[in-house]
Scaffold this motif. Structure first.
Motif, mmCIF file in Angstrom:
data_model
loop_
_atom_site.group_PDB
_atom_site.id
_atom_site.type_symbol
_atom_site.label_atom_id
_atom_site.label_comp_id
_atom_site.label_asym_id
_atom_site.label_seq_id
_atom_site.Cartn_x
_atom_site.Cartn_y
_atom_site.Cartn_z
ATOM 1 N N ASN A 157 4.347 11.743 -1.201
ATOM 2 C CA ASN A 157 2.944 11.330 -1.201
ATOM 3 C C ASN A 157 2.748 9.828 -1.277
ATOM 4 O O ASN A 157 1.606 9.363 -1.326
ATOM 5 C CB ASN A 157 2.214 12.004 -2.367
ATOM 6 C CG ASN A 157 2.136 13.507 -2.202
ATOM 7 O OD1 ASN A 157 1.802 14.001 -1.131
ATOM 8 N ND2 ASN A 157 2.479 14.249 -3.246
ATOM 9 N N TRP A 158 3.814 9.060 -1.249
ATOM 10 C CA TRP A 158 3.693 7.597 -1.261
ATOM 11 C C TRP A 158 3.400 7.095 0.154
ATOM 12 O O TRP A 158 4.137 6.293 0.718
ATOM 13 C CB TRP A 158 4.967 6.963 -1.808
ATOM 14 C CG TRP A 158 5.152 7.139 -3.294
ATOM 15 C CD1 TRP A 158 4.235 7.583 -4.193
ATOM 16 C CD2 TRP A 158 6.347 6.872 -4.039
ATOM 17 N NE1 TRP A 158 4.768 7.617 -5.466
ATOM 18 C CE2 TRP A 158 6.070 7.184 -5.395
ATOM 19 C CE3 TRP A 158 7.622 6.417 -3.699
ATOM 20 C CZ2 TRP A 158 7.027 7.037 -6.408
ATOM 21 C CZ3 TRP A 158 8.572 6.267 -4.694
ATOM 22 C CH2 TRP A 158 8.275 6.573 -6.037
ATOM 23 N N GLU A 159 2.287 7.536 0.718
ATOM 24 C CA GLU A 159 1.958 7.181 2.101
ATOM 25 C C GLU A 159 1.353 5.791 2.215
ATOM 26 O O GLU A 159 1.452 5.144 3.260
ATOM 27 C CB GLU A 159 1.018 8.220 2.703
ATOM 28 C CG GLU A 159 1.638 9.613 2.818
ATOM 29 C CD GLU A 159 0.741 10.619 3.497
ATOM 30 O OE1 GLU A 159 0.269 10.321 4.613
ATOM 31 O OE2 GLU A 159 0.498 11.701 2.922
ATOM 32 N N THR A 160 0.679 5.316 1.164
ATOM 33 C CA THR A 160 0.123 3.962 1.144
ATOM 34 C C THR A 160 0.556 3.254 -0.130
ATOM 35 O O THR A 160 1.076 3.882 -1.066
ATOM 36 C CB THR A 160 -1.419 3.983 1.175
ATOM 37 O OG1 THR A 160 -1.911 4.448 -0.105
ATOM 38 C CG2 THR A 160 -1.945 4.897 2.268
ATOM 39 N N ASP A 161 0.310 1.959 -0.184
ATOM 40 C CA ASP A 161 0.645 1.193 -1.394
ATOM 41 C C ASP A 161 -0.128 1.716 -2.601
ATOM 42 O O ASP A 161 0.377 1.726 -3.728
ATOM 43 C CB ASP A 161 0.357 -0.293 -1.192
ATOM 44 C CG ASP A 161 -1.129 -0.579 -1.045
ATOM 45 O OD1 ASP A 161 -1.768 0.004 -0.144
ATOM 46 O OD2 ASP A 161 -1.661 -1.386 -1.837
ATOM 47 N N ALA A 162 -1.370 2.173 -2.381
ATOM 48 C CA ALA A 162 -2.172 2.704 -3.488
ATOM 49 C C ALA A 162 -1.522 3.935 -4.100
ATOM 50 O O ALA A 162 -1.570 4.135 -5.323
ATOM 51 C CB ALA A 162 -3.579 3.036 -2.999
ATOM 52 N N ASP A 163 -0.886 4.757 -3.275
ATOM 53 C CA ASP A 163 -0.211 5.956 -3.773
ATOM 54 C C ASP A 163 1.001 5.586 -4.614
ATOM 55 O O ASP A 163 1.276 6.223 -5.644
ATOM 56 C CB ASP A 163 0.235 6.833 -2.603
ATOM 57 C CG ASP A 163 -0.914 7.255 -1.704
ATOM 58 O OD1 ASP A 163 -1.986 7.590 -2.232
ATOM 59 O OD2 ASP A 163 -0.722 7.240 -0.470
#
Length: 469
Positions: free
Chosen positions: A132-138
């Motif tokens: 689920n680390w698809e974006t930096d926010a994740d």
């Protein structure tokens, strides 16, 4: 490699029946395009730490050739979920079959109906301790340093092998844009680092002095199909592509169209290519117990495979069609031949209440009993509409995957290698052998030897790879 996410054997049987019934036939005798392939086998789907696979550990097996832990991508089982430090140990980081192909001078690409950063497509280019680390926010939400563990979208644009892919087609614009930006259709991004990775992808290609195109709608894809730039990035939705039954095909391409563009682009490399194509929304519809959508998405995958068969030569190509895991949909009841596969069974339960030919053992479609009897779902408003949920035994917010084996269909060069029952992690090694790339034995090395002598040696080596994995 074509992959139907969650495409179980009951899904195939029901989808082929629906396809035939749409053409006015009984349906059961119909074949999906790849069901006519000369070889079929079965692959085991379990993860190292889980009896039932998720899409990331199964993607790692199918695309990197090693079984791993659930919810991790491109990493060995030495890496626990969300352990950033462990994921940076060189020995734990895997190369994908696409990276093997690139190292041999081939081209590579990815096509999907999901976000291009979703678990299955990410398996071809990313290494992440959390799918689920698809974006930096994740990444930041889990308290992890993005410099130590870059997000999946960043890896696709800036790190090998993703930054070498000639074609990237799917959904997921929001993962490439900052929260202060909106995409071409007005949807805000999800990043918090102020970056626009779409523009960064374009800038990278400009620095390399290559031709490139970014597309976000059907018309732009058709333009790319006419001009065939060296590199193509197509992101056709903010999130996943819409279901085929619900989309506007004047603005959004079909999976078959995406596949055609990808093959035409990659076929220009005389040394060959590796392409991964995912029909990803079969899985999403199953999770919601929306069986009509799931079967239609399976039929769309069949159409994409049929398009590939028109474009490729059986003498120098290999197509493998498989699934990453199964779902818990049952094809049941003693209905008569040609009975509506999306309708109720010809039978009734012990209380005389109708039940559906296609149902699930768990999921959000559970209806509570009334006076000890199941409700008659055929009387519900919206019955048989695409979003209608068929009936369910165990109530859950989301239907689960199944733990059974998945089919592997093969056509073309060395298709016979894919028969039998084997570990899912064998699939990319066998593809690389047939394609004459990768670090293991290659068919080209043994081209002069009789196949009866070569194949046992190959199978022995694959058994060794299995033991090491």
């Amino acid at each position: 490699m074509f992959m139907g996410d969650g495409m179980s054997l009951p899904t195939l049987a029901a989808a082929r029946t629906l396809l035939g019934q749409r053409a006015g036939r009984p349906g059961e005798e119909t074949q999906l395009s790849f069901e006519a392939f000369p070889t079929v086998g079965l692959a085991k789907t379990y993860c190292v730490n889980s009896q039932t696979a998720d899409s990331s550990c199964s993607a790692t097996a199918l695309l990197c050739g090693v079984k791993s832990n659930a919810f991790t991508l491109g990493l060995t089982a030495a890496v626990p979920r969300r352990d950033c430090a462990a994921s940076q140990v060189p020995a734990a980081r895997l190369d994908s079959v696409a990276a093997w192909a690139l190292a041999a001078g081939r081209d590579a690409g990815v096509v999907t109906t999901t976000r291009v950063t979703h678990a299955s497509p990410a398996g071809i280019y990313a290494r992440a301790a959390e799918r689920n680390w698809e974006t930096d926010a994740d990444v930041l939400a889990d308290g992890v340093d993005v410099d130590a563990c870059p997000d999946i979208a960043h890896q696709l644009v800036h790190l090998a092998p993703g930054n070498q892919f000639k074609v990237i087609l799917g959904g997921g614009r929001r993962e490439f844009l900052n929260i202060t930006s909106v995409d071409d259709e007005g949807t805000p991004g999800k990043r918090t680092d102020g970056r626009n990775l779409i523009e960064e992808w374009q800038a990278d290609k400009a620095r390399r002095n290559v031709t490139y195109q970014y597309a976000w709608n059907h018309e732009q894809l058709l333009q790319a199909n006419a001009t065939l730039p060296e590199y193509l990035l197509g992101l056709f939705e903010s999130d996943h592509l819409r279901y085929n039954l619900e989309t506007d095909h004047t603005t959004e391409p079909t999976l078959a169209e995406l596949t055609e563009v990808a093959i035409r682009m990659l076929s220009r490399n005389e040394k060959g290519f590796f392409l991964f194509v995912e029909g990803g929304r079969i899985d999403h519809a199953h999770h919601d117990n929306q069986v009509h959508l799931a079967l239609d998405e399976t039929i769309e995958l069949s159409a994409a495979v049929a398009r590939a068969l028109q474009l490729l030569d059986e003498k120098d190509s290999l197509i493998v069609v498989t699934a990453d895991h199964t779902h818990v949909m049952a094809f049941n009841g003693y209905s008569t031949r040609g009975a509506d596969v999306l309708g109720p069974s010809n039978m009734r339960d012990s209380a005389g209440v109708p039940f559906m030919t296609l149902s699930y053992t768990n999921g959000p479609g559970r209806r509570p009993d009334v006076d000890g009897r199941r409700p008659d779902v055929t009387l519900e408003e919206g019955f048989r509409s695409p979003r209608w949920r068929t009936h369910v035994d165990v109530p859950l917010a989301s239907e689960t995957h199944g733990s059974d084996d998945v089919p592997v269909f093969a056509w073309g060069v060395h298709h016979e290698m894919f028969s039998g029952l084997y570990e899912q992690s064998h699939v990319p090694h066998r593809m690389a052998y047939a394609g004459c790339f990768g670090g293991g034995p290659q068919a080209c090395d043994a081209a002069a030897a009789p196949s009866a002598l070569v194949m046992p040696l190959v199978m022995a080596l694959l058994a060794l790879l299995r033991a090491l994995a």
